[in-house]
Write an enzyme that holds these catalytic residues in place. Structure first.
Site, PDB file in Angstrom:
ATOM      1  N   GLU A 105       0.821  -1.222   0.000  1.00  0.00           N
ATOM      2  CA  GLU A 105       0.000   0.000   0.000  1.00  0.00           C
ATOM      3  C   GLU A 105       0.849   1.263   0.000  1.00  0.00           C
ATOM      4  O   GLU A 105       0.439   2.289  -0.536  1.00  0.00           O
ATOM      5  CB  GLU A 105      -0.894   0.026   1.251  1.00  0.00           C
ATOM      6  CG  GLU A 105      -2.017  -0.987   1.210  1.00  0.00           C
ATOM      7  CD  GLU A 105      -2.780  -1.048   2.522  1.00  0.00           C
ATOM      8  OE1 GLU A 105      -2.384  -0.365   3.491  1.00  0.00           O
ATOM      9  OE2 GLU A 105      -3.759  -1.803   2.569  1.00  0.00           O
ATOM     10  N   HIS A 114       9.315  -1.323   3.215  1.00  0.00           N
ATOM     11  CA  HIS A 114       9.259  -1.430   4.670  1.00  0.00           C
ATOM     12  C   HIS A 114       9.182  -2.888   5.071  1.00  0.00           C
ATOM     13  O   HIS A 114       8.560  -3.704   4.385  1.00  0.00           O
ATOM     14  CB  HIS A 114       8.060  -0.660   5.231  1.00  0.00           C
ATOM     15  CG  HIS A 114       6.782  -0.901   4.499  1.00  0.00           C
ATOM     16  ND1 HIS A 114       6.469  -0.262   3.311  1.00  0.00           N
ATOM     17  CD2 HIS A 114       5.749  -1.731   4.764  1.00  0.00           C
ATOM     18  CE1 HIS A 114       5.294  -0.682   2.887  1.00  0.00           C
ATOM     19  NE2 HIS A 114       4.837  -1.588   3.755  1.00  0.00           N
TER      20      HIS A 114
END
Ligand code: 5GP
Length: 115
Positions: free
Chosen positions: A96, A101
């Site tokens: 998203e 990450h």
């Protein structure tokens, strides 16, 4: 130049986040929508949109994500009980935010990844 995401603002302290660790290479903060009692995102300070954009010059920072993940797991007291590290890439993985990450999830039995 890749487009900045909200994570760049978190790194620079321009918007609030529960930062648990930061150094020259990486920043770690609690996920706003935790999927486990411990759910922390560990990100390189350099904007890399997806894992497909990683280059050899990123090896130090990306290797450091694991060093920091182990450090945080210990600080959170979940190093022995266990935890899961996840990185999503693009649509089918459900990415998203296009600043790579590492999710650090733990604090409960997480179940099998693939059922
Ligand atoms: P992805 O699905 O891209 O692998 O994961 C993105 C994660 O970022 C999600 O778990 C989402 O809850 C988290 N997230 C999105 N926006 C913010 C934000 O503004 N602050 C924090 N702390 N987490 C965020």
């Amino acid at each position: 130049m890749p487009k900045e995401t909200i994570f760049s603002k978190i790194i620079r302290g321009e918007i609030p986040a529960d930062i648990v660790y930061q150094d020259d290479l990486v920043t770690a903060f609690r996920d706003i929508s935790p999927q486990a009692p411990t759910h922390i995102l560990i990100i390189p300070n350099k904007l890399i949109p997806t894992i497909n954009d990683v280059t050899p010059s990123d090896e130090q920072a990306l290797g450091h994500l694991f060093v920091v993940a182990a450090k945080i797991a210990k600080l959170q007291g979940i190093d022995q009980s266990g935890y899961r590290l996840i990185m999503n890439c693009n649509k089918d993985a459900g990415q998203e935010v296009f600043h790579i990450h590492m999710h650090l999830l733990g604090g409960k039995h997480l179940g099998k990844l693939v059922h």
